[in-house]
Design a protein around this motif. Structure first.
Motif, short mmCIF file in Angstrom:
data_model
loop_
_atom_site.label_atom_id
_atom_site.label_comp_id
_atom_site.label_asym_id
_atom_site.label_seq_id
_atom_site.Cartn_x
_atom_site.Cartn_y
_atom_site.Cartn_z
N VAL A 42 3.71 0.52 -1.03
CA VAL A 42 5.04 1.02 -0.71
C VAL A 42 5.04 1.55 0.72
CG1 VAL A 42 6.82 2.71 -1.30
CG2 VAL A 42 5.47 1.64 -3.11
N VAL A 43 6.00 1.10 1.52
CA VAL A 43 6.17 1.59 2.89
C VAL A 43 7.63 2.00 3.05
CG1 VAL A 43 6.09 0.99 5.33
CG2 VAL A 43 4.34 0.09 3.78
N ASP A 44 7.84 3.26 3.37
CA ASP A 44 9.20 3.79 3.54
C ASP A 44 10.10 3.46 2.35
OD1 ASP A 44 8.53 4.87 6.02
OD2 ASP A 44 9.12 3.04 7.08
N GLY A 45 9.54 3.57 1.14
CA GLY A 45 10.30 3.35 -0.08
C GLY A 45 10.47 1.90 -0.49
N ALA A 46 10.00 0.97 0.32
CA ALA A 46 10.14 -0.46 0.00
C ALA A 46 8.79 -1.04 -0.42
CB ALA A 46 10.65 -1.22 1.21
N ILE A 47 8.83 -1.94 -1.39
CA ILE A 47 7.61 -2.60 -1.85
C ILE A 47 7.25 -3.73 -0.90
CG2 ILE A 47 6.56 -3.95 -3.71
CD1 ILE A 47 8.36 -2.41 -5.66
N THR A 48 5.98 -3.73 -0.48
CA THR A 48 5.46 -4.77 0.40
C THR A 48 4.02 -5.03 -0.02
OG1 THR A 48 5.21 -5.38 2.73
CG2 THR A 48 4.79 -3.08 2.19
N SER A 49 3.20 -5.58 0.85
CA SER A 49 1.81 -5.79 0.49
C SER A 49 0.89 -5.29 1.60
CB SER A 49 1.53 -7.27 0.20
OG SER A 49 1.72 -8.04 1.36
N ALA A 50 -0.32 -4.99 1.21
CA ALA A 50 -1.34 -4.57 2.16
C ALA A 50 -2.51 -5.53 2.05
CB ALA A 50 -1.81 -3.16 1.85
N THR A 51 -3.17 -5.77 3.16
CA THR A 51 -4.37 -6.59 3.17
C THR A 51 -5.48 -5.77 3.80
OG1 THR A 51 -3.05 -8.59 3.40
CG2 THR A 51 -5.38 -8.76 3.94
N LEU A 52 -6.59 -5.68 3.11
CA LEU A 52 -7.74 -4.94 3.61
C LEU A 52 -8.95 -5.85 3.67
CD1 LEU A 52 -7.60 -1.64 1.50
CD2 LEU A 52 -6.80 -1.99 3.83
N LEU A 53 -9.81 -5.59 4.62
CA LEU A 53 -11.11 -6.24 4.69
C LEU A 53 -12.10 -5.23 4.15
CD1 LEU A 53 -12.66 -8.76 5.57
CD2 LEU A 53 -13.01 -7.65 7.79
N LEU A 54 -12.64 -5.51 2.97
CA LEU A 54 -13.55 -4.58 2.30
C LEU A 54 -14.98 -5.07 2.42
CD1 LEU A 54 -11.62 -3.93 -1.02
CD2 LEU A 54 -11.57 -2.57 1.07
N GLY A 55 -15.90 -4.16 2.65
CA GLY A 55 -17.31 -4.52 2.72
C GLY A 55 -18.18 -3.31 2.86
N ASP A 56 -19.47 -3.55 3.08
CA ASP A 56 -20.43 -2.44 3.09
C ASP A 56 -20.28 -1.52 4.29
OD1 ASP A 56 -21.40 -4.33 4.88
OD2 ASP A 56 -23.49 -4.05 4.31
N ALA A 57 -19.58 -1.92 5.31
CA ALA A 57 -19.40 -1.07 6.49
C ALA A 57 -18.03 -0.40 6.51
CB ALA A 57 -19.59 -1.90 7.76
N HIS A 58 -17.26 -0.50 5.42
CA HIS A 58 -15.91 0.04 5.39
C HIS A 58 -15.84 1.23 4.43
CE1 HIS A 58 -14.56 -3.40 7.69
NE2 HIS A 58 -15.30 -4.13 6.89
N VAL A 59 -15.11 2.26 4.81
CA VAL A 59 -14.96 3.46 4.01
C VAL A 59 -13.57 3.43 3.36
CG1 VAL A 59 -14.87 5.97 4.05
CG2 VAL A 59 -16.48 4.74 5.52
N LEU A 60 -13.51 3.73 2.06
CA LEU A 60 -12.25 3.72 1.33
C LEU A 60 -12.24 4.89 0.36
CD1 LEU A 60 -9.66 2.06 0.57
CD2 LEU A 60 -11.08 0.94 -1.12
N ALA A 61 -11.14 5.61 0.30
CA ALA A 61 -10.99 6.73 -0.64
C ALA A 61 -9.60 6.68 -1.24
CB ALA A 61 -11.19 8.05 0.09
N THR A 62 -9.44 7.26 -2.43
CA THR A 62 -8.12 7.36 -3.03
C THR A 62 -7.71 8.82 -3.04
OG1 THR A 62 -8.96 7.56 -5.28
CG2 THR A 62 -8.44 5.35 -4.50
N VAL A 63 -6.41 9.05 -2.84
CA VAL A 63 -5.85 10.39 -2.83
C VAL A 63 -4.61 10.36 -3.71
CG1 VAL A 63 -4.81 12.19 -1.40
CG2 VAL A 63 -6.66 10.76 -0.47
N GLY A 64 -4.57 11.22 -4.73
CA GLY A 64 -3.40 11.28 -5.60
C GLY A 64 -2.19 11.82 -4.85
N ILE A 65 -1.02 11.36 -5.23
CA ILE A 65 0.22 11.83 -4.62
C ILE A 65 0.90 12.76 -5.63
CG2 ILE A 65 2.46 11.16 -3.67
CD1 ILE A 65 1.18 8.42 -3.06
N PRO A 66 0.97 14.05 -5.33
CA PRO A 66 1.55 15.01 -6.27
C PRO A 66 2.97 14.65 -6.67
CG PRO A 66 0.50 16.14 -4.42
CD PRO A 66 0.55 14.67 -4.08
N GLY A 67 3.25 14.81 -7.97
CA GLY A 67 4.60 14.59 -8.45
C GLY A 67 5.02 13.14 -8.57
N SER A 68 4.09 12.23 -8.35
CA SER A 68 4.47 10.81 -8.45
C SER A 68 4.13 10.27 -9.82
CB SER A 68 3.75 9.99 -7.37
OG SER A 68 2.36 10.00 -7.61
#
Length: 92
Positions: A42-68
């Motif tokens: 979601v970007v600015d309230g609109a549904i779209t898509s994201a593309t990520l390059l994932l691998g051993d040199a990439h850092v990724l974390a999840t953060v909960g969104i309060p009230g969602s």
């Protein structure tokens, strides 16, 4: 809903997509592999898509969104594809 935090950028997606993308990133790192993944976000309230390059040199974390609340975001086929890709890479 959760936010994936990648290099300081925040990508909002459903809890399930956030968790499976995180799992896939972990498995790819364990195997020293890299993959391109696409998932809905979601970007600015609109549904779209994201593309990520994932691998051993990439850092990724999840953060909960309060009230969602988890919403109807993405397709079952997209989610199943990410689950399948993570399952193909057995934990090390």
């Amino acid at each position: 809903m959760k936010e994936l935090v990648v290099a300081g950028a925040r990508i909002i997606t459903t809890n399930e997509f956030a968790e499976v993308v995180l799992e896939l990133a972990e498995r790819l790192a364990q195997h020293g592999l890299t993959q391109r993944v696409e998932f809905p976000c979601v970007v600015d309230g609109a549904i779209t898509s994201a593309t990520l390059l994932l691998g051993d040199a990439h850092v990724l974390a999840t953060v909960g969104i309060p009230g969602s609340e988890p919403g109807d975001l993405g397709t079952a086929a997209q989610l199943e594809d990410l689950h399948r890709r993570a399952a193909e890479l057995a934990p090390v």
